[in-house]
Every structure is written in structure tokens, then in C-alpha cells.
Design a protein around this motif. Structure first.
Motif, mmCIF file in Angstrom:
data_model
loop_
_atom_site.group_PDB
_atom_site.id
_atom_site.type_symbol
_atom_site.label_atom_id
_atom_site.label_comp_id
_atom_site.label_asym_id
_atom_site.label_seq_id
_atom_site.Cartn_x
_atom_site.Cartn_y
_atom_site.Cartn_z
ATOM 1 N N UNK A 1 0.841 -1.187 0.000
ATOM 2 C CA UNK A 1 0.000 0.000 0.000
ATOM 3 C C UNK A 1 0.882 1.243 0.000
ATOM 4 N N UNK A 2 0.549 2.160 -0.836
ATOM 5 C CA UNK A 2 1.265 3.430 -0.897
ATOM 6 C C UNK A 2 0.458 4.453 -0.103
ATOM 7 N N UNK A 3 1.133 5.136 0.808
ATOM 8 C CA UNK A 3 0.451 6.122 1.637
ATOM 9 C C UNK A 3 0.639 7.519 1.071
ATOM 10 N N UNK A 4 -0.324 8.362 1.307
ATOM 11 C CA UNK A 4 -0.216 9.750 0.878
ATOM 12 C C UNK A 4 0.745 10.491 1.799
ATOM 13 N N UNK A 5 1.237 11.624 1.321
ATOM 14 C CA UNK A 5 2.141 12.441 2.131
ATOM 15 C C UNK A 5 1.449 12.889 3.414
ATOM 16 N N UNK A 6 0.185 13.203 3.322
ATOM 17 C CA UNK A 6 -0.569 13.632 4.504
ATOM 18 C C UNK A 6 -0.641 12.520 5.546
ATOM 19 N N UNK A 7 -0.895 11.310 5.088
ATOM 20 C CA UNK A 7 -0.981 10.164 6.009
ATOM 21 C C UNK A 7 0.375 9.883 6.655
ATOM 22 N N UNK A 8 1.450 10.005 5.888
ATOM 23 C CA UNK A 8 2.791 9.799 6.442
ATOM 24 C C UNK A 8 3.111 10.843 7.511
ATOM 25 N N UNK A 9 2.735 12.107 7.259
ATOM 26 C CA UNK A 9 2.965 13.164 8.260
ATOM 27 C C UNK A 9 2.185 12.866 9.536
ATOM 28 N N UNK A 10 0.956 12.403 9.368
ATOM 29 C CA UNK A 10 0.134 12.077 10.532
ATOM 30 C C UNK A 10 0.774 10.955 11.345
ATOM 31 N N UNK A 11 1.230 9.929 10.656
ATOM 32 C CA UNK A 11 1.883 8.814 11.358
ATOM 33 C C UNK A 11 3.176 9.244 12.025
ATOM 34 N N UNK A 12 3.965 10.093 11.340
ATOM 35 C CA UNK A 12 5.209 10.576 11.946
ATOM 36 C C UNK A 12 4.898 11.350 13.219
ATOM 37 N N UNK A 13 3.899 12.218 13.184
ATOM 38 C CA UNK A 13 3.508 12.974 14.367
ATOM 39 C C UNK A 13 3.102 12.062 15.512
ATOM 40 N N UNK A 14 2.363 11.009 15.200
ATOM 41 C CA UNK A 14 1.931 10.059 16.228
ATOM 42 C C UNK A 14 3.129 9.327 16.829
ATOM 43 N N UNK A 15 4.086 8.976 16.008
ATOM 44 C CA UNK A 15 5.288 8.291 16.507
ATOM 45 C C UNK A 15 6.115 9.224 17.400
ATOM 46 N N UNK A 16 6.215 10.472 17.004
ATOM 47 C CA UNK A 16 6.958 11.439 17.814
ATOM 48 C C UNK A 16 6.262 11.639 19.157
ATOM 49 N N UNK A 17 4.937 11.767 19.141
ATOM 50 C CA UNK A 17 4.195 11.912 20.397
ATOM 51 C C UNK A 17 4.423 10.714 21.308
ATOM 52 N N UNK A 18 4.416 9.521 20.748
ATOM 53 C CA UNK A 18 4.636 8.308 21.547
ATOM 54 C C UNK A 18 6.035 8.303 22.144
ATOM 55 N N UNK A 19 7.024 8.712 21.361
ATOM 56 C CA UNK A 19 8.407 8.757 21.867
ATOM 57 C C UNK A 19 8.524 9.782 22.989
ATOM 58 N N UNK A 20 7.884 10.929 22.827
ATOM 59 C CA UNK A 20 7.925 11.958 23.874
ATOM 60 C C UNK A 20 7.246 11.476 25.155
ATOM 61 N N UNK A 21 6.116 10.791 25.015
ATOM 62 C CA UNK A 21 5.436 10.244 26.206
ATOM 63 C C UNK A 21 6.330 9.234 26.906
ATOM 64 N N UNK A 22 6.938 8.357 26.139
ATOM 65 C CA UNK A 22 7.813 7.333 26.706
ATOM 66 C C UNK A 22 8.985 7.956 27.449
ATOM 67 N N UNK A 23 9.510 9.053 26.905
ATOM 68 C CA UNK A 23 10.673 9.721 27.494
ATOM 69 C C UNK A 23 10.283 10.796 28.503
#
Length: 59
Positions: A1-23
Motif C-alpha cells: 500500500x502506498x500512503x499519501x504524504x498527509x498520512x505519512x505526516x500524521x503517522x510521523x507525528x503520532x510516533x513522535x508523540x509516543x516517543x515523547x510520552x515514553x521519554x
């Protein structure tokens, strides 16, 4: 599946939020959020700003 740029940005933001919560909002140093995905702290800070995220220190 190819993701749109918007979807990739959304996922990146979610991953960053998770890393910040963990840290606990800490970006750099041992146990910092930048260490989790293997980014330099300044790179992570740039991405945090790009996504308009809060470091989560008060949550």
C-alpha cells in the motif's frame, strides 16, 4: 500500500508523540525521545516544531 504524504505526516507525528510520552517529554540525553528512533536531538526538535507538538512535560 502506498500512503499519501498527509498520512505519512500524521503517522510521523503520532510516533513522535509516543516517543515523547515514553521519554517523559525529554528530547535529548540518555532515555530521551531522540534516542528511541535514532535521531539527533536537533532533528527531533525540528520535527516537533513542524508538527506543532507539545513536549508533554505537563501531561
Amino acid at each position: 500500500m502506498v500512503e499519501t504524504a498527509s498520512r505519512l505526516r500524521t503517522r510521523e507525528g503520532a510516533h513522535i508523540e509516543a516517543a515523547l510520552r515514553t521519554a517523559g517529554g525529554r528530547v535529548s540525553g540518555a532515555g530521551g525521545a531522540a534516542e528511541l528512533p535514532g535521531l539527533k536531538p536537533m532533528t527531533l526538535c525540528s520535527r516537533i516544531r513542524r508538527h506543532g507538538l507539545d513536549r508533554g512535560r505537563n501531561t
